[in-house]
Write a protein that holds these residues in place. Structure first.
Motif, mmCIF file in Angstrom:
data_model
loop_
_atom_site.group_PDB
_atom_site.id
_atom_site.type_symbol
_atom_site.label_atom_id
_atom_site.label_comp_id
_atom_site.label_asym_id
_atom_site.label_seq_id
_atom_site.Cartn_x
_atom_site.Cartn_y
_atom_site.Cartn_z
ATOM 1 N N ALA A 72 -43.610 -1.544 45.978
ATOM 2 C CA ALA A 72 -43.389 -0.956 44.655
ATOM 3 C C ALA A 72 -42.148 -1.567 43.995
ATOM 4 N N GLY A 73 -41.157 -1.944 44.804
ATOM 5 C CA GLY A 73 -39.926 -2.515 44.248
ATOM 6 C C GLY A 73 -40.215 -3.753 43.417
ATOM 7 N N GLU A 74 -41.017 -4.659 43.948
ATOM 8 C CA GLU A 74 -41.338 -5.900 43.244
ATOM 9 C C GLU A 74 -42.267 -5.642 42.052
ATOM 10 N N ARG A 75 -43.086 -4.600 42.138
ATOM 11 C CA ARG A 75 -43.968 -4.286 40.998
ATOM 12 C C ARG A 75 -43.154 -3.845 39.796
ATOM 13 N N ILE A 76 -42.063 -3.145 40.076
ATOM 14 C CA ILE A 76 -41.202 -2.716 38.963
ATOM 15 C C ILE A 76 -40.593 -3.950 38.295
ATOM 16 N N SER A 77 -40.025 -4.848 39.103
ATOM 17 C CA SER A 77 -39.321 -5.977 38.473
ATOM 18 C C SER A 77 -40.291 -6.914 37.758
ATOM 19 N N MET A 78 -41.502 -7.114 38.322
ATOM 20 C CA MET A 78 -42.423 -8.053 37.637
ATOM 21 C C MET A 78 -42.846 -7.487 36.282
ATOM 22 N N ALA A 79 -43.049 -6.171 36.216
ATOM 23 C CA ALA A 79 -43.498 -5.586 34.954
ATOM 24 C C ALA A 79 -42.392 -5.610 33.903
ATOM 25 N N VAL A 80 -41.165 -5.229 34.291
ATOM 26 C CA VAL A 80 -40.097 -5.225 33.283
ATOM 27 C C VAL A 80 -39.754 -6.649 32.843
ATOM 28 N N LEU A 81 -39.878 -7.601 33.765
ATOM 29 C CA LEU A 81 -39.604 -8.991 33.385
ATOM 30 C C LEU A 81 -40.649 -9.475 32.372
ATOM 31 N N ALA A 82 -41.918 -9.111 32.590
ATOM 32 C CA ALA A 82 -42.973 -9.491 31.635
ATOM 33 C C ALA A 82 -42.693 -8.858 30.266
ATOM 34 N N MET A 83 -42.197 -7.627 30.278
ATOM 35 C CA MET A 83 -41.867 -6.961 29.003
ATOM 36 C C MET A 83 -40.749 -7.696 28.274
ATOM 37 N N ALA A 84 -39.716 -8.087 29.039
ATOM 38 C CA ALA A 84 -38.573 -8.770 28.420
ATOM 39 C C ALA A 84 -38.997 -10.117 27.843
ATOM 40 N N ILE A 85 -39.948 -10.782 28.524
ATOM 41 C CA ILE A 85 -40.422 -12.083 28.017
ATOM 42 C C ILE A 85 -41.256 -11.861 26.753
ATOM 43 N N ALA A 86 -42.090 -10.813 26.763
ATOM 44 C CA ALA A 86 -42.890 -10.499 25.581
ATOM 45 C C ALA A 86 -41.977 -10.245 24.386
ATOM 46 N N ASP A 87 -40.854 -9.606 24.662
ATOM 47 C CA ASP A 87 -39.906 -9.302 23.604
ATOM 48 C C ASP A 87 -39.307 -10.558 22.985
ATOM 49 N N LEU A 88 -39.312 -11.645 23.744
ATOM 50 C CA LEU A 88 -38.811 -12.926 23.229
ATOM 51 C C LEU A 88 -39.934 -13.719 22.568
ATOM 52 N N GLY A 89 -41.094 -13.093 22.453
ATOM 53 C CA GLY A 89 -42.186 -13.712 21.710
ATOM 54 C C GLY A 89 -43.094 -14.611 22.523
ATOM 55 N N MET A 90 -43.017 -14.486 23.843
ATOM 56 C CA MET A 90 -43.898 -15.309 24.687
ATOM 57 C C MET A 90 -44.831 -14.403 25.474
ATOM 58 N N GLU A 91 -45.954 -14.928 25.875
ATOM 59 C CA GLU A 91 -46.913 -14.131 26.644
ATOM 60 C C GLU A 91 -46.658 -14.292 28.137
ATOM 61 N N ALA A 92 -46.455 -13.193 28.782
ATOM 62 C CA ALA A 92 -46.312 -13.231 30.238
ATOM 63 C C ALA A 92 -47.304 -12.254 30.844
ATOM 64 N N ARG A 93 -47.827 -12.615 32.016
ATOM 65 C CA ARG A 93 -48.758 -11.730 32.727
ATOM 66 C C ARG A 93 -48.221 -11.511 34.136
ATOM 67 N N SER A 94 -48.068 -10.258 34.528
ATOM 68 C CA SER A 94 -47.578 -9.993 35.880
ATOM 69 C C SER A 94 -48.738 -9.722 36.832
ATOM 70 N N PHE A 95 -48.550 -10.115 38.076
ATOM 71 C CA PHE A 95 -49.589 -9.958 39.113
ATOM 72 C C PHE A 95 -48.953 -9.479 40.412
ATOM 73 N N THR A 96 -49.604 -8.571 41.092
ATOM 74 C CA THR A 96 -49.141 -8.192 42.436
ATOM 75 C C THR A 96 -49.431 -9.364 43.380
ATOM 76 N N GLY A 97 -48.888 -9.307 44.561
ATOM 77 C CA GLY A 97 -49.155 -10.367 45.540
ATOM 78 C C GLY A 97 -50.645 -10.478 45.812
ATOM 79 N N SER A 98 -51.276 -9.345 45.950
ATOM 80 C CA SER A 98 -52.705 -9.318 46.223
ATOM 81 C C SER A 98 -53.499 -9.931 45.064
ATOM 82 N N GLN A 99 -53.149 -9.598 43.829
ATOM 83 C CA GLN A 99 -53.831 -10.199 42.667
ATOM 84 C C GLN A 99 -53.588 -11.707 42.587
#
Ligand code: ASP
Ligand code: MG
Length: 424
Positions: A72-99
């Motif tokens: 769960a720790g890494e899921r939090i950081s991947m999602a917030v990082l994708a949000m921060a990148i979206a905020d800079l106007g770029m498309e980011a997609r986060s994936f779990t290790g399994s995905q």
């Protein structure tokens, strides 16, 4: 244009500010025209916090559930990082290790990657997106349960993905400017290295240096992926880890000592009064091996002629100490030894360098430096490019300092910078 895998450690994304700073750096890489796949660790010390939480709920949390919790720790950081990148106007997609297709064995807490099938990552990259993958986790091929790769395992996720995606480089972003001659947290006079060979880095990682996960280096070496360890706070070039930097024609000579690693995570067990007969060492270490415990150094003394008894000492991870004592207790009478001593106040220091092969006298110099610093050596082991000594844990930092100076490694360019992290 190249494909770059960038891994950001927990201290680089410790808080919202850190996440935004890392997002800017990723976007810059993308804007420079590269495809970027990012692997991210859990924010700050959150993996430790989750372990503390689990231990408050249960003294022995089931391994499957502990892995589910920790990922769960890494899921939090991947999602917030994708949000921060979206905020800079770029498309980011986060994936779990399994995905992301990280397939592992079912060994919870220290799963090994068996295969990486990064179809969804490739699709995201082809669509022009920045792919963000949760580090340190995968899914078991057999049980389909979620697994973790062991502490520090996000490095290995990054190298494995870099290999599967055939990336040009795998950049490991951390809170110091690269790999140093010793841990700059305990030795500010440590010097940053520009290049380290995979062989030396494997020994450094195996000897307790936490800068890179051991299996990350194994992966990079096997698939020929260059690793670049650097700070996420600075633009300084970091340390390149490559297979044969000292080859003829490179103009680089292998340093006698490249670096010093230290480790306080081990314990020492001494089996006292072992009958000096054939098969006894085999019996002792079979019992320990059958419990799934890896051991490190072994010292067997010569038997005392009068009694025909000998002592055998070995080191192992502290976390395996209680189990080892338990399994040895069970075979005490059949093997016929007298007693066991357990000591977890030890520290291990290893000096490593490829040039050791061709330079005699390294051990003598190291032991002399320990003696001059009033440090008693309790155990010694060597390999072709490494000398390790065990000391009292509270003398370990002094040992590192003394060896660092004795081998002329101290920096002349001021103190090493530690940009972040709590060192936990
Ligand atoms: N978050 C995990 C840990 O702290 C994995 C990693 O950081 O690489 O061990
Ligand atoms: Mg790490």
């Amino acid at each position: 244009m190249s494909l770059i895998v960038q891994k950001y450690g927990g201290s680089s994304v410790a808080d919202a500010e850190g996440v935004k700073r890392v997002a800017r750096r990723i976007v810059q890489t993308k804007q420079a025209g590269h495809d970027v796949c990012v692997v991210v660790s859990a924010m700050g010390d959150s993996t430790d916090d989750l372990i503390d939480l689990a231990n408050k709920v249960s003294p022995a949390p089931p391994a499957r559930e502990l892995d589910m919790l920790l990922t769960a720790g890494e899921r939090i950081s991947m999602a917030v990082l994708a949000m921060a990148i979206a905020d800079l106007g770029m498309e980011a997609r986060s994936f779990t290790g399994s995905q992301a297709g990280v397939i592992t064995d079912a060994d919870h807490g220290k799963a090994r990657i068996l295969d990486v099938t990064p179809g969804r990552i490739t699709q995201a990259l082809e669509a022009g997106h920045i792919a963000i993958v949760a580090g340190f986790q995968g899914v078991s091929q057999t049980t389909k349960d979620i697994t973790t790769l062991g502490r520090g395992g996000s490095d290995t996720t990054a190298a494995a993905l870099a290999a599967a995606l055939r990336a040009d480089v795998c950049e490991i972003y951390t809170d110091v400017d690269g790999v140093f001659t010793a841990d700059p947290r305990i030795l500010p006079s440590a010097r940053k290295l520009d290049v380290v060979s995979c062989e030396e880095m494997l020994d450094l990682a195996a000897s307790g240096s936490k800068i890179l996960h051991l299996r990350c280096v194994e992966y990079a070496r096997r698939y020929g992926i260059p690793l670049h360890v650097r700070s996420s706070w600075s633009k300084h070039p970091g340390t390149f880890i490559v297979d044969n930097p000292y080859d003829e024609g490179s103009g680089m000579e292998a340093p006698i000592i490249t670096g010093i690693a230290h480790d306080v995570s081990e314990a020492k067990i001494t089996v006292v009064g072992v009958p000096d007969e054939k098969g006894k060492a085999a019996d002792i270490f079979t019992a320990v091996a059958d419990a799934g415990i890896s051991i490190d150094m072994i010292v067997q003394n010569v038997s005392v002629a009068a009694t025909g008894l000998t002592d055998i000492s070995f080191t192992l991870p502290q976390s395996d100490g209680p189990k080892a004592i338990q399994v040895l207790q069970a075979v005490k009478t059949t093997i016929g030894f007298a007693d066991m001593l357990y000591d977890d106040k030890i520290g291990k220091m290893s000096v490593i360098g490829a040039g050791m092969r061709t330079n005699p006298g390294i051990s003598a110099k190291l032991f002399r430096a320990m003696a001059d610093a009033d440090i008693n050596i309790e155990m010694i082991s060597t390999s072709e490019i490494r000398v390790s000594v065990v000391t009292r844990a509270d003398q370990l930092e002094a040992a590192v300092r003394a060896a660092h100076t004795a081998f002329g490694l101290d920096s002349t360019e001021g103190e090493a910078i530690v940009y972040g992290g709590t060192g936990r």
